[in-house]
Design a protein around this motif. Sequence first.
Motif, short mmCIF file in Angstrom:
data_model
loop_
_atom_site.label_atom_id
_atom_site.label_comp_id
_atom_site.label_asym_id
_atom_site.label_seq_id
_atom_site.Cartn_x
_atom_site.Cartn_y
_atom_site.Cartn_z
N SER A 17 1.80 -9.20 5.00
CA SER A 17 1.63 -7.77 5.26
C SER A 17 0.16 -7.51 5.50
O SER A 17 -0.69 -8.14 4.91
N GLN A 18 -0.16 -6.55 6.37
CA GLN A 18 -1.53 -6.34 6.78
C GLN A 18 -1.98 -4.90 6.63
O GLN A 18 -3.06 -4.55 7.09
N ALA A 19 -1.18 -4.06 5.97
CA ALA A 19 -1.47 -2.63 5.96
C ALA A 19 -2.83 -2.33 5.37
O ALA A 19 -3.48 -1.37 5.78
N ALA A 20 -3.29 -3.12 4.39
CA ALA A 20 -4.56 -2.83 3.74
C ALA A 20 -5.61 -3.91 4.00
O ALA A 20 -6.66 -3.90 3.38
N VAL A 21 -5.31 -4.86 4.87
CA VAL A 21 -6.25 -5.94 5.15
C VAL A 21 -7.33 -5.44 6.10
O VAL A 21 -7.04 -4.91 7.16
N GLY A 50 -18.09 -7.85 0.42
CA GLY A 50 -18.46 -6.45 0.55
C GLY A 50 -17.38 -5.48 0.14
O GLY A 50 -17.65 -4.30 -0.09
N VAL A 51 -16.12 -5.98 0.05
CA VAL A 51 -14.98 -5.12 -0.25
C VAL A 51 -14.22 -5.70 -1.44
O VAL A 51 -13.83 -6.87 -1.42
N THR A 52 -14.00 -4.91 -2.46
CA THR A 52 -13.23 -5.34 -3.62
C THR A 52 -11.75 -5.35 -3.28
O THR A 52 -11.24 -4.42 -2.65
N GLY A 53 -11.06 -6.41 -3.69
CA GLY A 53 -9.63 -6.51 -3.42
C GLY A 53 -9.16 -7.94 -3.60
O GLY A 53 -9.65 -8.66 -4.48
N ILE A 110 -7.18 -18.39 9.10
CA ILE A 110 -6.62 -19.23 8.05
C ILE A 110 -6.23 -18.35 6.87
O ILE A 110 -7.08 -17.70 6.25
N ASP A 111 -4.94 -18.31 6.57
CA ASP A 111 -4.37 -17.40 5.58
C ASP A 111 -4.67 -17.87 4.16
O ASP A 111 -4.39 -19.01 3.80
N PHE A 112 -5.22 -16.99 3.34
CA PHE A 112 -5.41 -17.24 1.91
C PHE A 112 -4.68 -16.21 1.07
O PHE A 112 -4.82 -16.21 -0.15
N SER A 113 -3.90 -15.34 1.69
CA SER A 113 -3.27 -14.27 0.94
C SER A 113 -2.28 -14.79 -0.10
O SER A 113 -2.03 -14.13 -1.12
N PHE A 114 -1.73 -15.99 0.13
CA PHE A 114 -0.76 -16.57 -0.79
C PHE A 114 -1.36 -16.84 -2.17
O PHE A 114 -0.66 -16.90 -3.17
N ALA A 115 -2.69 -17.02 -2.24
CA ALA A 115 -3.34 -17.44 -3.48
C ALA A 115 -3.61 -16.29 -4.43
O ALA A 115 -3.79 -16.50 -5.63
N TYR A 173 -11.59 -11.62 5.58
CA TYR A 173 -10.74 -10.45 5.48
C TYR A 173 -10.28 -10.27 4.05
O TYR A 173 -9.98 -11.26 3.35
N VAL A 174 -10.21 -9.03 3.61
CA VAL A 174 -9.85 -8.71 2.23
C VAL A 174 -8.74 -7.66 2.24
O VAL A 174 -8.78 -6.71 3.03
N ASP A 175 -7.76 -7.85 1.36
CA ASP A 175 -6.75 -6.82 1.14
C ASP A 175 -7.36 -5.82 0.16
O ASP A 175 -7.50 -6.09 -1.03
N ALA A 176 -7.74 -4.66 0.68
CA ALA A 176 -8.48 -3.69 -0.11
C ALA A 176 -7.60 -2.88 -1.06
O ALA A 176 -8.11 -2.18 -1.92
N ALA A 177 -6.28 -2.97 -0.90
CA ALA A 177 -5.37 -2.23 -1.76
C ALA A 177 -4.19 -3.10 -2.12
O ALA A 177 -3.06 -2.83 -1.70
N PRO A 178 -4.41 -4.20 -2.86
CA PRO A 178 -3.30 -5.10 -3.17
C PRO A 178 -2.20 -4.39 -3.94
O PRO A 178 -2.45 -3.54 -4.79
N GLY A 179 -0.97 -4.73 -3.60
CA GLY A 179 0.18 -4.13 -4.26
C GLY A 179 0.71 -2.92 -3.55
O GLY A 179 1.82 -2.45 -3.84
#
Length: 206
Positions: A17-21, A50-53, A110-115, A173-179
Amino acid sequence: MKHLILAAALAAAPLASQAAVVLDQQDPVVTGSTAVGFVTTDLAQTFTVGVTGVFAAVELNISSFSLSHDPLTVSLRKTAGIVPSTLAADILATTTITAADANAALTDLIDFSFAGVGVTAGDFLAIVVTPAADQTWELDFDVTNAYADGRRVSATGGVFGTPSSSDLTFATYVDAAPGSDVPLPAAAPLMALGLGALGLAARRRG
């Protein structure tokens, strides 16, 4: 030659999902880039978050000299001072990219979102790429050191040396709003790209 198209690759990326990435850090070079070949040497890029998430992905411009090469290992690590840490406990996440995928893509997201690795603005981290023994890969880098908050670093014998005066061409890239992410409709990435939600950074390598 490859084109580095930062936002376009994210829009087409197979992240769950990329809504907050969001695009966080990048080397903004447009000209003056070249390529470095490496065989048994780890190459790394340090960067300042630079972005918390939750860390979502890294983008690099990778090529393999042979499609028969073993997958290239890419890891997200903590740092020891100004260089990547070599301690196993400081490796936050690890994934791989195949030679076929590296050569097929315009640029390699390269996807790291799984971690599920949480990052905080101000963290000083490193992306490290490690080839199998005696297998030559190529990474693009910026000879101008246009990125001010990190440097390219190489390792000899497993020990990282003094950071260079250049950077890998990269983006994080950072997911700024996980969940809070929701699955995107199939057309949403194209819409995001068309609207320029993340912007477009492109360069050609001669």
